[in-house]
Motif scaffolding. Structure first.
Motif, PDB file in Angstrom:
ATOM      1  N   TYR A 153       0.841  -1.191   0.000  1.00  0.00           N
ATOM      2  CA  TYR A 153       0.000   0.000   0.000  1.00  0.00           C
ATOM      3  C   TYR A 153       0.881   1.248   0.000  1.00  0.00           C
ATOM      4  O   TYR A 153       2.113   1.170   0.095  1.00  0.00           O
ATOM      5  CB  TYR A 153      -0.958  -0.001   1.190  1.00  0.00           C
ATOM      6  N   ALA A 155       1.224   5.749   0.914  1.00  0.00           N
ATOM      7  CA  ALA A 155       1.319   6.639   2.075  1.00  0.00           C
ATOM      8  C   ALA A 155      -0.067   7.011   2.590  1.00  0.00           C
ATOM      9  O   ALA A 155      -1.097   6.647   2.014  1.00  0.00           O
ATOM     10  CB  ALA A 155       2.096   7.894   1.687  1.00  0.00           C
ATOM     11  N   HIS A 156      -0.066   7.735   3.676  1.00  0.00           N
ATOM     12  CA  HIS A 156      -1.319   8.171   4.297  1.00  0.00           C
ATOM     13  C   HIS A 156      -2.117   9.044   3.338  1.00  0.00           C
ATOM     14  O   HIS A 156      -1.563   9.806   2.544  1.00  0.00           O
ATOM     15  CB  HIS A 156      -1.015   8.967   5.571  1.00  0.00           C
ATOM     16  N   THR A 157      -3.440   8.885   3.387  1.00  0.00           N
ATOM     17  CA  THR A 157      -4.322   9.694   2.551  1.00  0.00           C
ATOM     18  C   THR A 157      -5.628   9.962   3.278  1.00  0.00           C
ATOM     19  O   THR A 157      -6.047   9.169   4.136  1.00  0.00           O
ATOM     20  CB  THR A 157      -4.609   8.984   1.218  1.00  0.00           C
ATOM     21  N   ASP A 158      -6.260  11.089   2.931  1.00  0.00           N
ATOM     22  CA  ASP A 158      -7.581  11.420   3.459  1.00  0.00           C
ATOM     23  C   ASP A 158      -8.661  11.247   2.407  1.00  0.00           C
ATOM     24  O   ASP A 158      -9.816  11.642   2.615  1.00  0.00           O
ATOM     25  CB  ASP A 158      -7.599  12.877   3.960  1.00  0.00           C
ATOM     26  N   GLU A 164      -7.942   1.282   5.320  1.00  0.00           N
ATOM     27  CA  GLU A 164      -7.608   1.110   6.734  1.00  0.00           C
ATOM     28  C   GLU A 164      -6.719  -0.131   6.888  1.00  0.00           C
ATOM     29  O   GLU A 164      -7.082  -1.214   6.434  1.00  0.00           O
ATOM     30  CB  GLU A 164      -8.874   0.930   7.568  1.00  0.00           C
ATOM     31  N   PRO A 189      -0.254   3.469  12.543  1.00  0.00           N
ATOM     32  CA  PRO A 189      -0.121   4.936  12.608  1.00  0.00           C
ATOM     33  C   PRO A 189      -0.378   5.636  11.280  1.00  0.00           C
ATOM     34  O   PRO A 189      -0.929   6.742  11.256  1.00  0.00           O
ATOM     35  CB  PRO A 189       1.327   5.127  13.061  1.00  0.00           C
ATOM     36  N   GLU A 190       0.008   5.006  10.153  1.00  0.00           N
ATOM     37  CA  GLU A 190      -0.158   5.673   8.855  1.00  0.00           C
ATOM     38  C   GLU A 190      -1.557   5.508   8.269  1.00  0.00           C
ATOM     39  O   GLU A 190      -1.878   6.092   7.234  1.00  0.00           O
ATOM     40  CB  GLU A 190       0.863   5.136   7.846  1.00  0.00           C
ATOM     41  N   SER A 191      -2.404   4.701   8.878  1.00  0.00           N
ATOM     42  CA  SER A 191      -3.737   4.417   8.348  1.00  0.00           C
ATOM     43  C   SER A 191      -4.632   5.661   8.432  1.00  0.00           C
ATOM     44  O   SER A 191      -4.541   6.422   9.419  1.00  0.00           O
ATOM     45  CB  SER A 191      -4.359   3.282   9.159  1.00  0.00           C
ATOM     46  N   VAL A 193      -4.451   4.594   4.159  1.00  0.00           N
ATOM     47  CA  VAL A 193      -3.367   4.728   3.185  1.00  0.00           C
ATOM     48  C   VAL A 193      -3.923   4.568   1.765  1.00  0.00           C
ATOM     49  O   VAL A 193      -5.059   4.130   1.571  1.00  0.00           O
ATOM     50  CB  VAL A 193      -2.284   3.656   3.432  1.00  0.00           C
ATOM     51  N   THR A 245       5.017   2.481  -0.234  1.00  0.00           N
ATOM     52  CA  THR A 245       5.896   2.816   0.888  1.00  0.00           C
ATOM     53  C   THR A 245       6.596   1.597   1.471  1.00  0.00           C
ATOM     54  O   THR A 245       7.305   1.712   2.464  1.00  0.00           O
ATOM     55  CB  THR A 245       5.084   3.497   2.006  1.00  0.00           C
ATOM     56  N   ASP A 246       6.386   0.401   0.873  1.00  0.00           N
ATOM     57  CA  ASP A 246       7.060  -0.782   1.386  1.00  0.00           C
ATOM     58  C   ASP A 246       8.553  -0.691   1.085  1.00  0.00           C
ATOM     59  O   ASP A 246       8.995   0.044   0.200  1.00  0.00           O
ATOM     60  CB  ASP A 246       6.465  -2.052   0.772  1.00  0.00           C
TER      61      ASP A 246
END
Length: 340
Positions: A153, A155-158, A164, A189-191, A193, A245-246
């Motif tokens: 997956y 990076a973090h996204t909104d 999740e 923490p990054e969830s 993504v 991001t892996d």
């Protein structure tokens, strides 16, 4: 709560146990993808005039070669996962835990397919054209396995389609979270993504549609449909790979798979252009296996013979008729003489 409902939840596990037998979602998706690729490849091969059942026979060679090649590519490009301090080198063989590089699978799978095609007396490029859309759909199905493994997956996204990802626990082997279970749905923490595996799944399906459309409209042959698949796939894989991001090895600031995508895209475009000079699509009779039941078409049998063409022409030419002057005359009856 509303933000949570706007995201995509992850499965709580990727492995189930049927007694002592583990059922792994990743492996099941790979098997399903192979079945779809063979089924669709058979239909396309027969529609082109090829012998029914040939794709299955080719798969007997190509699939094992491809699995080995895919694993080799993964291990070679990420050796630190298996051969650094604290790692178990034997896990390099644990293909059921994920980790298949598509480029290695295609490369070594092509070797297996080449061996089988030569045994059948059929051209490999034509076979590659027939199975091209099925392969990319199989890749799309394989990405569902990444979803169950909660891997690959971004990076973090909104964004509303953010994924999740949850913390998984494995009391028996705390370092092997791939086989763990998410209890309590504790987000990482990054969830949420970017679901990059989902992006690639959708892209792959679009590439399959592109290949089918172009093949029907332009009657692609000599490996051009397969080259179009490679070019289309690498375009998407390049930008999607940069979103992940892996852990991955880098060369000059880019991930290894990004460089591989760039090089293969260029090679596929060059091949697509050059192969057009070979003329129209292969004739149907050239796709008939030499071990097919019934008489083999004359043109197909010639492809499998090493005898020079001039020798064939001489052998097939009718024997010249002898001139009338050279014919042996019928025996004449002896003249009767009057002996009286």
């Amino acid at each position: 709560m509303s933000a949570y409902l706007a995201t995509i939840p992850s499965p709580d596990r990727g492995v189930w146990h049927l007694g002592p037998i583990p059922l792994r979602a990743y492996a099941l998706c790979i098997i399903a993808g192979i079945i779809v690729a063979i089924w669709w490849g058979e239909r396309r091969w027969a529609a082109r005039g090829g012998t029914k059942g040939t794709v299955i026979d080719i798969a007997v060679f190509a699939v094992p070669f491809g699995l080995v090649g895919g694993r080799l590519y993964h291990v070679i490009t990420d050796p630190e996962l298996y051969f650094t301090e604290g790692k178990n080198p034997w896990n390099a063989f644990a293909i059921w835990d994920g980790g298949l590089g598509i480029w290695g699978a295609i490369a070594l799978g092509a070797v297996g397919a080449l061996i089988a095609c030569r045994r059948k007396g059929i051209p490999l490029p034509a076979m590659a054209d027939a199975i091209a859309p099925g392969i990319v759909v199989a890749q799309a199905i394989g990405r569902i396995g990444n979803y169950f493994n909660q891997e690959l997956y971004g990076a973090h996204t909104d964004l509303p389609w953010g994924l999740e990802v949850y913390q998984r626990f494995n009391p028996e082997d705390p370092d092997n979270l791939l086989n763990g279970v998410a209890t309590g749905h504790i987000p990482l923490p990054e969830s949420p993504v970017h679901p990059t595996f989902l992006y690639e799944l959708i892209w792959n399906l679009l590439v399959a549609l592109l290949v089918v459309w172009a093949d029907r409209k332009f009657k692609l042959g000599h490996g051009r449909a397969f080259a179009l698949y490679v070019a289309g796939y690498t375009v998407g894989r390049g930008w999607i790979e940069m979103m992940r991001t892996d852990t991955a090895n880098h060369i000059l600031g880019l991930r290894v798979n990004v460089w591989t995508s760039i090089l293969l895209f260029a090679a596929a475009v060059v091949y697509f252009v050059l192969a057009a000079k070979r003329g129209p699509r292969e004739l149907p009779e050239t796709l008939v296996s030499k071990d097919a039941p019934g008489p083999v078409p004359e043109s197909a049998s010639r492809l499998d013979s090493d005898e020079p063409e001039h020798a064939k022409v001489a052998a097939e030419a009718p024997a010249p008729e002898k001139p009338a002057s050279e014919e042996t005359p019928a025996a004449e009856e002896p003249k009767k003489t009057d002996e009286s």
